[in-house]
Structure formats: structure tokens, C-alpha cells
Write a protein that holds these residues in place. Sequence first.
Motif, PDB file in Angstrom:
ATOM      1  N   ALA A  38      -7.040   2.928   4.172  1.00 28.24           N
ATOM      2  CA  ALA A  38      -6.579   1.997   5.204  1.00 28.24           C
ATOM      3  C   ALA A  38      -5.799   2.777   6.254  1.00 28.24           C
ATOM      4  CB  ALA A  38      -5.714   0.903   4.590  1.00 28.24           C
TER       5      ALA A  38
ATOM      6  N   ARG B 289      -1.556   7.880   2.283  1.00 25.17           N
ATOM      7  CA  ARG B 289      -2.688   8.592   1.690  1.00 25.17           C
ATOM      8  C   ARG B 289      -2.395  10.088   1.647  1.00 25.17           C
ATOM      9  NH1 ARG B 289      -8.021   7.132   4.663  1.00 25.17           N
ATOM     10  NH2 ARG B 289      -8.012   9.165   5.658  1.00 25.17           N
TER      11      ARG B 289
ATOM     12  N   SER C 168      -2.085   7.031   7.854  1.00 24.45           N
ATOM     13  CA  SER C 168      -3.200   6.847   6.924  1.00 24.45           C
ATOM     14  C   SER C 168      -2.665   6.319   5.600  1.00 24.45           C
ATOM     15  CB  SER C 168      -3.933   8.176   6.704  1.00 24.45           C
ATOM     16  OG  SER C 168      -4.529   8.617   7.899  1.00 24.45           O
TER      17      SER C 168
ATOM     18  N   CYS D   4       0.847  -1.188   0.000  1.00 23.05           N
ATOM     19  CA  CYS D   4       0.000   0.000   0.000  1.00 23.05           C
ATOM     20  C   CYS D   4       0.883   1.240   0.000  1.00 23.05           C
ATOM     21  CB  CYS D   4      -0.945  -0.009   1.202  1.00 23.05           C
ATOM     22  SG  CYS D   4      -0.144  -0.394   2.771  1.00 23.05           S
TER      23      CYS D   4
ATOM     24  N   HIS E 102     -12.969   0.450   4.288  1.00 22.11           N
ATOM     25  CA  HIS E 102     -11.740   0.789   5.019  1.00 22.11           C
ATOM     26  C   HIS E 102     -11.153  -0.467   5.654  1.00 22.11           C
ATOM     27  CE1 HIS E 102      -9.193   2.489   8.248  1.00 22.11           C
ATOM     28  NE2 HIS E 102      -9.116   3.561   7.479  1.00 22.11           N
ATOM     29  N   VAL E 103      -9.825  -0.505   5.739  1.00 18.13           N
ATOM     30  CA  VAL E 103      -9.128  -1.627   6.371  1.00 18.13           C
ATOM     31  C   VAL E 103      -8.183  -1.083   7.441  1.00 18.13           C
ATOM     32  CG1 VAL E 103      -7.533  -3.555   6.040  1.00 18.13           C
ATOM     33  CG2 VAL E 103      -9.233  -3.034   4.279  1.00 18.13           C
ATOM     34  N   SER E 104      -8.260  -1.647   8.642  1.00 13.37           N
ATOM     35  CA  SER E 104      -7.366  -1.248   9.737  1.00 13.37           C
ATOM     36  C   SER E 104      -6.364  -2.363  10.005  1.00 13.37           C
ATOM     37  CB  SER E 104      -8.165  -0.960  11.014  1.00 13.37           C
ATOM     38  OG  SER E 104      -9.028   0.143  10.827  1.00 13.37           O
ATOM     39  N   LEU E 105      -5.083  -1.996  10.084  1.00 13.05           N
ATOM     40  CA  LEU E 105      -4.003  -2.949  10.329  1.00 13.05           C
ATOM     41  C   LEU E 105      -3.294  -2.595  11.632  1.00 13.05           C
ATOM     42  CD1 LEU E 105      -2.555  -2.755   6.715  1.00 13.05           C
ATOM     43  CD2 LEU E 105      -3.794  -4.716   7.630  1.00 13.05           C
TER      44      LEU E 105
ATOM     45  N   ILE F 109      -4.797  -7.882  10.485  1.00 11.49           N
ATOM     46  CA  ILE F 109      -5.974  -7.115  10.079  1.00 11.49           C
ATOM     47  C   ILE F 109      -6.876  -7.023  11.302  1.00 11.49           C
ATOM     48  CG2 ILE F 109      -7.928  -6.950   8.501  1.00 11.49           C
ATOM     49  CD1 ILE F 109      -6.451  -8.921   6.668  1.00 11.49           C
TER      50      ILE F 109
ATOM     51  N   VAL G 229      -6.512  -5.111  -2.043  1.00  8.28           N
ATOM     52  CA  VAL G 229      -7.308  -5.325  -0.833  1.00  8.28           C
ATOM     53  C   VAL G 229      -8.166  -6.579  -0.980  1.00  8.28           C
ATOM     54  CG1 VAL G 229      -9.116  -4.382   0.650  1.00  8.28           C
ATOM     55  CG2 VAL G 229      -7.329  -2.878  -0.248  1.00  8.28           C
TER      56      VAL G 229
ATOM     57  N   GLU H  48      -7.688  -1.372  -4.992  1.00  8.93           N
ATOM     58  CA  GLU H  48      -8.833  -2.209  -4.634  1.00  8.93           C
ATOM     59  C   GLU H  48      -8.548  -3.688  -4.867  1.00  8.93           C
ATOM     60  OE1 GLU H  48     -13.673  -2.418  -5.444  1.00  8.93           O
ATOM     61  OE2 GLU H  48     -12.391  -1.101  -6.644  1.00  8.93           O
TER      62      GLU H  48
ATOM     63  N   VAL I 218     -12.338  -4.567   9.158  1.00  8.40           N
ATOM     64  CA  VAL I 218     -12.680  -4.287   7.766  1.00  8.40           C
ATOM     65  C   VAL I 218     -14.077  -3.676   7.761  1.00  8.40           C
ATOM     66  CG1 VAL I 218     -13.081  -5.222   5.459  1.00  8.40           C
ATOM     67  CG2 VAL I 218     -11.284  -6.200   6.909  1.00  8.40           C
TER      68      VAL I 218
END
Length: 213
Positions: free
Chosen positions: A29, A12, A41, A9, A92-95, A78, A49, A46, A81
Motif C-alpha cells: 500500500a 514496508r 510505502s 498498517c 495494491h491499495v493507494s490512500l 482510498i 485490507v 491481507e 485499488v
Amino acid sequence: MTTTVKFECQTRPEGSKPKALRRQGFIPAALYGHKGAESVSLMAKEKNVEMLLKNASVNNTLVNVAIPDISWNGKALIREVQTHPWRPDIYHVSLFAVAGQESVEVVVPIHLNGEAQGVEAGGVLEQVITELSIECPPEQIPEVINVDVTDIPLGGSLHIGELKLPEGVTPTEDPEQTVLTIVETRAEKVAEETEEEEDIEGGVVEELGDVSV
């Protein structure tokens, strides 16, 4: 557990809007834990993901995350989601970075192995929970928790506190929580009740036969 999932990734752009990013084919994400409480951020293509979520599970699979524009590479989980309420759109994806973490909390599926004694005796195995929340070092996350049910009899049960877990793995849920139980079928209960009634009736007839006139 061997880490096989890779995810690339990029940071942002400041001020970018999530909707605008999604229209351009990117998914917003965020990465937490890579520098203490600081977060960064991110955005990812896509298709990247979608591939990530096809091969990795939330709170279970270690992911090799690469962020080339800030020269960061590391392992992460992860954590969340976010999706559209009824469409399969990913919002959105949070890691969560696990480097430097002594232990992490993850959710692992439970797999049952063997044929239980109680099932062979005609009972039905009812699995109450299919996954287990555990805490362990990042490099020791098991893919599954294997449970041998061979010795569980009819009417028996198994609780979280009785599970044989891999070294370094500790459950975070109530040890008294039932994992599975083996119950009698309706047909067996009816047969037992009928047999008991016949025994009682037989006893009554025998007593009446002994009465002297």
C-alpha cells in the motif's frame, strides 16, 4: 459523514518485493498527502485490507489510518485499488491523507426518493447516472446524495445543476448532465398514435358526410 472504518498498517521494508509480500500474507500500500508531496510505502495484513474494502468505498469513505511504527494516525481516502485482471486478488491499495486539506474530490452514490408524477401517470423513470463526483471539505462528505423525484412530470428530466446538494458540497461534473428522465412507455405511444389516427379518420368521415350531391 461519520468516520467508522479503521485500518492499521505498517511501513514496508526497503527493497521488499510486492510478490514476496503477498506470499507472506501482506498487501502493498502507499499513503500520499500526509507530508505534502511525500509518500510512504506501506504494507498491511491481507485480512485487514479485505475488511477495509468490505466496509469502505474508493473515493467515498473516510478511513482512520494507523501506522504505529512511525506514530502516524489520520484520516484518509482510498484513492485506488489494484487487483488481478480476472481473479479477486488484491495487488495494491493507494490512500490519500485529508488532514489539512480544505476540500477533497469524492464520488457519492445518488439515491432517488419518492414516486414521480410522471411514473404515476404511466411513465418509466430512467436513471442516467447513479453516482456523482463532488468537491467538499473532508468532514462534510455525504454518504449519499438524496434526490426527491416527486414533482417530476411525464417527459420531464433532472440535471446535475438542478440538484439540491448539502451545504459545502459542489458538483465537479457538467451541470447540464442528465441525472434522470421520465419517458413514455411503448404502449402509451401506440395508444396515443392510435387515438390520433382515429381523430383524423373521424374528421375525414365528417367532412365527407357534409358534401352535397
